[in-house]
Scaffold this active site. Structure first.
Site, short mmCIF file in Angstrom:
data_model
loop_
_atom_site.label_atom_id
_atom_site.label_comp_id
_atom_site.label_asym_id
_atom_site.label_seq_id
_atom_site.Cartn_x
_atom_site.Cartn_y
_atom_site.Cartn_z
CG ASP A 1 -5.58 -0.49 1.68
OD1 ASP A 1 -6.31 -0.08 1.11
OD2 ASP A 1 -5.70 -2.10 1.84
CG ASP B 1 -1.72 -1.76 1.69
OD1 ASP B 1 -2.15 -1.80 0.87
OD2 ASP B 1 -1.96 -1.55 2.58
NE ARG C 1 -10.48 -3.16 -2.39
CZ ARG C 1 -9.51 -4.16 -1.87
NH1 ARG C 1 -8.95 -3.40 -1.35
NH2 ARG C 1 -10.15 -5.40 -1.97
CG ASP D 1 -2.07 -4.19 -1.17
OD1 ASP D 1 -2.89 -4.04 -1.81
OD2 ASP D 1 -1.50 -5.34 -0.93
#
Ligand SMILES: *[C@@H]1O[C@H](CO)[C@@H](O)[C@H](O)[C@H]1NC(C)=O
Ligand SMILES: *[C@@H]1O[C@H](CO)[C@@H](O)[C@H](O)[C@H]1NC(C)=O
Ligand SMILES: *[C@@H]1O[C@H](CO)[C@@H](O)[C@H](O)[C@H]1NC(C)=O
Ligand SMILES: *[C@@H]1O[C@H](CO)[C@@H](O)[C@H](O)[C@H]1NC(C)=O
Ligand SMILES: *[C@@H]1O[C@H](CO)[C@@H](O)[C@H](O)[C@H]1NC(C)=O
Length: 321
Positions: A147, A114, A201, A143
């Protein structure tokens, strides 16, 4: 004279864009306030400077390139200098820490990780950064962008520019079966962020309580704001352009984004409430369950819907503090 000073203070105040949203809860988020201040310009100096748990403000005069995720300690502010706070590769990590401010950085092309991972941490303000990669490498090459997993809480994500990424941005909530750890956590505010050319997302969330207001979403291919596994989202004053499914609470996770089943997985549904009017731009929502998360404990001012797109595009990302 007094009137003049008063006006000056008011106009400076508007320009400064103070912290707001859930990061102001639970004692607030002060980062490195009151601690030492350093300016760093190499990867090694940066990694050393951000590590300790004592209050500190680290100005990054980059660009720098990281070969692994750099861990940030408690009570830290990291602020990019002008447009130079550029971090390529590696990414940033906040794990079991609190009271952290990240502003005016560009984090890009973090392969296999991430751009920013936040786990088991609280009181974080992620403001005026730019996160990007590209969409040439398929779904999992890069990724997530930001997150937020494992029982994090009290976070504000504001005025960031997220672009050119497949699995963008936030996954909130590690896994559908992580209830014991995550239930009642993830109070997160997203406002005045700009997403463009993203697969999905924006964010996807589980268990969370997310307030999403005055964000701009452009060219989002599949599920945009996705509340699944009992997450509750309050969606208001957002603008969506060329976004097929702006808001979904249906627990279905698209095949590309599915960790388990190549046909896509099913999680329990989430809940969504629509507050002040949004502009869905012709996208079709799939709101299967209305929630009871209809108000937040902090005050905030909505940008008039007609001004949201121009304002957010002009004021999000770096060089805009
Ligand atoms: C850093 O913050 C975490 C999370 O609040 C806390 O558990 C830990 O004790 C802190 N470390 C220090 C050295 O203060
Ligand atoms: C540093 O962080 C720890 C853990 O978050 C907190 O308890 C402490 O009050 C902070 N110290 C200062 C000086 O902000
Ligand atoms: C709409 O967004 C998709 C990506 O989701 C992109 O491929 C397409 O070119 C966009 N259409 C327009 C008119 O911008
Ligand atoms: C919307 O949700 C329903 C379940 O309530 C599901 O049957 C339907 O396929 C969903 N639509 C889309 C476009 O995902
Ligand atoms: C809000 O909705 C959630 C999910 O259905 C439920 O667990 C919770 O008890 C509700 N809270 C109130 C105050 O109604």
């Amino acid at each position: 004279m007094n009137l003049f000073l008063g006006l000056l203070v008011v106009s400076l105040g508007l320009g400064v864009k103070a912290q707001d949203g859930y990061a102001t809860s639970n004692g607030g988020t002060t980062g490195g306030a009151g601690g030492v201040t350093t300016t760093v310009s190499s990867a090694a100096a940066f990694q050393t400077a951000i590590k300790s748990d004592t209050p500190k403000t680290v100005y990054l005069k980059g660009p720098i390139s990281l070969s692994s995720q750099a861990s940030i300690g408690n009570n830290t502010s990291i602020i990019g200098v002008g447009n130079t706070g550029i971090i390529t590769g590696g990414g940033l990590k906040i794990s079991s820490k609190s009271n952290i401010i990240i502003r005016n950085l560009v984090v890009n092309k973090v392969v296999g990780n991430d751009a920013l991972t936040i786990q088991r941490s609280s009181n974080i303000w992620v403001d005026h950064n730019e996160f990007y990669s590209d969409t040439d490498h398929g779904f999992d090459y890069y990724d997530g962008q930001v997150d937020i997993t494992h029982a994090c809480d009290w976070i504000t994500v504001s005025y960031n520019y997220f672009h050119d990424h497949y699995k963008v941005r936030s996954l909130i909530g590690h896994n559908s079966d992580n209830a014991a750890e995550d239930t009642g956590k993830f109070h997160i505010t997203y406002h005045h962020n700009h997403w463009n050319n993203i697969h999905t997302r924006t964010p996807a969330m589980r268990y969370a309580r997310v307030h999403s207001y005055n964000n701009v979403f452009e060219n989002v291919l599949s599920q945009g704001i996705h509340a699944r596994t009992y997450a509750q989202v309050l969606v208001e004053g957002n603008v969506f352009v060329n976004t097929s499914e702006p808001v979904s609470t249906y627990g279905f996770v698209i095949p590309d984004d599915s960790p388990v089943d190549p046909e896509g997985d099913y999680e329990p549904d989430g809940f969504a409430n629509l507050g002040a009017a949004n502009d869905f731009g012709g996208g079709k929502n799939n709101i299967t369950k209305a929630g009871n998360f209809t108000s937040v404990p902090y005050s905030y001012t909505l940008t008039p819907l007609a001004n949201v797109k121009a304002y957010v595009v002009a004021n999000s990302g770096v060089g805009k503090l």
